[in-house]
Design a protein around this motif. Sequence first.
Motif, PDB file in Angstrom:
ATOM      1  N   GLN A 122      90.687  53.302 158.483  1.00  0.00           N
ATOM      2  CA  GLN A 122      89.850  53.922 159.508  1.00  0.00           C
ATOM      3  C   GLN A 122      90.586  54.990 160.309  1.00  0.00           C
ATOM      4  O   GLN A 122      90.029  56.033 160.633  1.00  0.00           O
ATOM      5  N   TYR A 123      91.850  54.751 160.629  1.00  0.00           N
ATOM      6  CA  TYR A 123      92.590  55.690 161.479  1.00  0.00           C
ATOM      7  C   TYR A 123      93.629  56.496 160.707  1.00  0.00           C
ATOM      8  O   TYR A 123      94.602  56.982 161.285  1.00  0.00           O
ATOM      9  N   THR A 124      93.438  56.641 159.389  1.00  0.00           N
ATOM     10  CA  THR A 124      94.347  57.465 158.604  1.00  0.00           C
ATOM     11  C   THR A 124      94.312  58.907 159.124  1.00  0.00           C
ATOM     12  O   THR A 124      93.245  59.524 159.189  1.00  0.00           O
ATOM     13  N   PRO A 125      95.461  59.483 159.488  1.00  0.00           N
ATOM     14  CA  PRO A 125      95.462  60.844 160.037  1.00  0.00           C
ATOM     15  C   PRO A 125      95.443  61.892 158.931  1.00  0.00           C
ATOM     16  O   PRO A 125      95.710  61.602 157.758  1.00  0.00           O
ATOM     17  N   GLU A 126      95.090  63.092 159.324  1.00  0.00           N
ATOM     18  CA  GLU A 126      95.211  64.226 158.410  1.00  0.00           C
ATOM     19  C   GLU A 126      96.675  64.658 158.357  1.00  0.00           C
ATOM     20  O   GLU A 126      97.410  64.476 159.322  1.00  0.00           O
ATOM     21  N   PRO A 127      97.168  65.228 157.229  1.00  0.00           N
ATOM     22  CA  PRO A 127      96.404  65.594 156.031  1.00  0.00           C
ATOM     23  C   PRO A 127      96.277  64.461 155.005  1.00  0.00           C
ATOM     24  O   PRO A 127      95.703  64.654 153.951  1.00  0.00           O
ATOM     25  N   SER A 143      92.667  63.617 153.757  1.00  0.00           N
ATOM     26  CA  SER A 143      92.110  64.530 152.751  1.00  0.00           C
ATOM     27  C   SER A 143      92.794  64.351 151.399  1.00  0.00           C
ATOM     28  O   SER A 143      92.137  64.352 150.354  1.00  0.00           O
ATOM     29  N   LEU A 144      94.113  64.176 151.424  1.00  0.00           N
ATOM     30  CA  LEU A 144      94.856  64.018 150.167  1.00  0.00           C
ATOM     31  C   LEU A 144      94.439  62.754 149.431  1.00  0.00           C
ATOM     32  O   LEU A 144      94.408  62.721 148.201  1.00  0.00           O
ATOM     33  N   ALA A 145      94.098  61.713 150.193  1.00  0.00           N
ATOM     34  CA  ALA A 145      93.701  60.445 149.578  1.00  0.00           C
ATOM     35  C   ALA A 145      92.216  60.403 149.236  1.00  0.00           C
ATOM     36  O   ALA A 145      91.731  59.410 148.698  1.00  0.00           O
TER      37      ALA A 145
END
Length: 507
Positions: free
Chosen positions: A156-161, A164-166
């Motif tokens: 839920q809180y995965t930051p950019e970038p 997008s990469l994942a």
Amino acid sequence: MTSFILLQASTPPPNEWALFFGRFHPLIVHLPIGFLLIAGLLELDRITRRQRVSSHTITLILFWSAVSATMACLFGYLLSLGGGYDDNTLSSHMWEGIGVAVFAWIAWAVKHERIGPKIRLGQLFYFPALGIGLLLLLAAGHDGGSLTHGSDFLTQYTPEPFRSLAGIPPREESVEDIQPIADVNQAMVYQQIVHPILKTRCVQCHNPEKSKGDLRLDTPAMIQKGSEDGPIIVAGKADQSKMIKVCLLPEEDDHHMPPKGKPQLTENQLMLLTWWINEGTPFDKKVAELKVTDAVKPALASLGTGSAGGSQHVASGPAPESPVLTMKLPAADPKAIEELRKAGLLVLPLSKEQNQLEVSAVNARTFNDAKATALPKLSQQIVWLKLGDTDVTDATLAQVAQLKNLQKLHLEQTSVTDAGLKNLKNLPYLEYLNLYGTAVTDAGIKELAGLKNLKTVYLWQTKVTDAGVAELKKSLPNLEINMGLGEGSIAQFIKADSAATESEKAK
């Protein structure tokens, strides 16, 4: 997987013992995690650093990892009998957990100093079994977290970038991100008020992955569908709606929602949900399109200065010039507040600094004279009292007479009569009185002449006549007496409605 789901569907309802032991699954499940990880780390340390680790020690650790994994599987199955979980995720979690137990037993057997040598080529299976067991452990942990917290709990809180990469979709706006509502009157009732409340208090257990009682509260369609027992909302009747009833149960009750230990609904949140249901549970209307009662105004006002979830208690309060607002009152007795809440009343703070309270029977239509004996226990703190549409009679007004700081009193649609109004003579701060739909007459309102601070009285659909109103006005010339819509008011209403229609046409 299909057979497992069919097995669940055909299984009779679990007994209390099964549910009791099932609740130990979250406790037991941590044991195989710890044991198996320790065994893996010790083997890694032995291989990479050539450390001497007793084979018996690792064997003992593997044994207890296998035993605890087996127990976790058993208790997990008992827990699943309670239902309310996504079938696909539950099935994956189950088979992964079984796999952990199976490969833990294989690794233990191969490693055992007596059993291992008897297994042909057994040593070749040891590290694959241990490795597969650890991988399944991670997978089972992930699916277990998804069942409990939702499928996006880890990401839920995965930051950019990295998001997008994942290939992770943009993060959905959370309730914590929602800004205070600039204009509450133009706020969409469901999207901006009701949904954030449900999301912070209810959706964790009632979502696509975990739907306790076959109930989901994440979308309008699912809310309208209800639970396995039927609809949870009776539009227009909050006091008959299961959604509200379970929230009003004592927190120790097994059916109370949210469950004990979870963040509970605040008084404002409960008031807003009650208001929404009483207004017909609209999903596409603004606040301005609904009837905003005095009871809900403080809760709505809080949305402009607090979080969207309404956790901040802010009330619009009585008029600033009222002396009762400037008083520093003693703190209320918590036991007295709890007694009123057990009677079904809402107890809201009007001012935390001065300890003024609002008490409302919006969800307690059966509130009666017997229960009203608890009111004088907060004789100094109750400033607003709302008993409209309840079973109170003149006997309750004898209790109300002891609320010496009372400023606003709602008695609409009750059985009070002229005899009861005699009890209100000694309420020096009373400014607002609603007697709509009661049996009071001209003789009764004469008793109000001594209330010098009285500013507003509602007398719709009573037996009061124009002559009685005129007589009262002689004693209280500044008193606003609302007798309902007269001819002038109706004409004004039609004129305003026509102007609005023309404005819409011009657009």
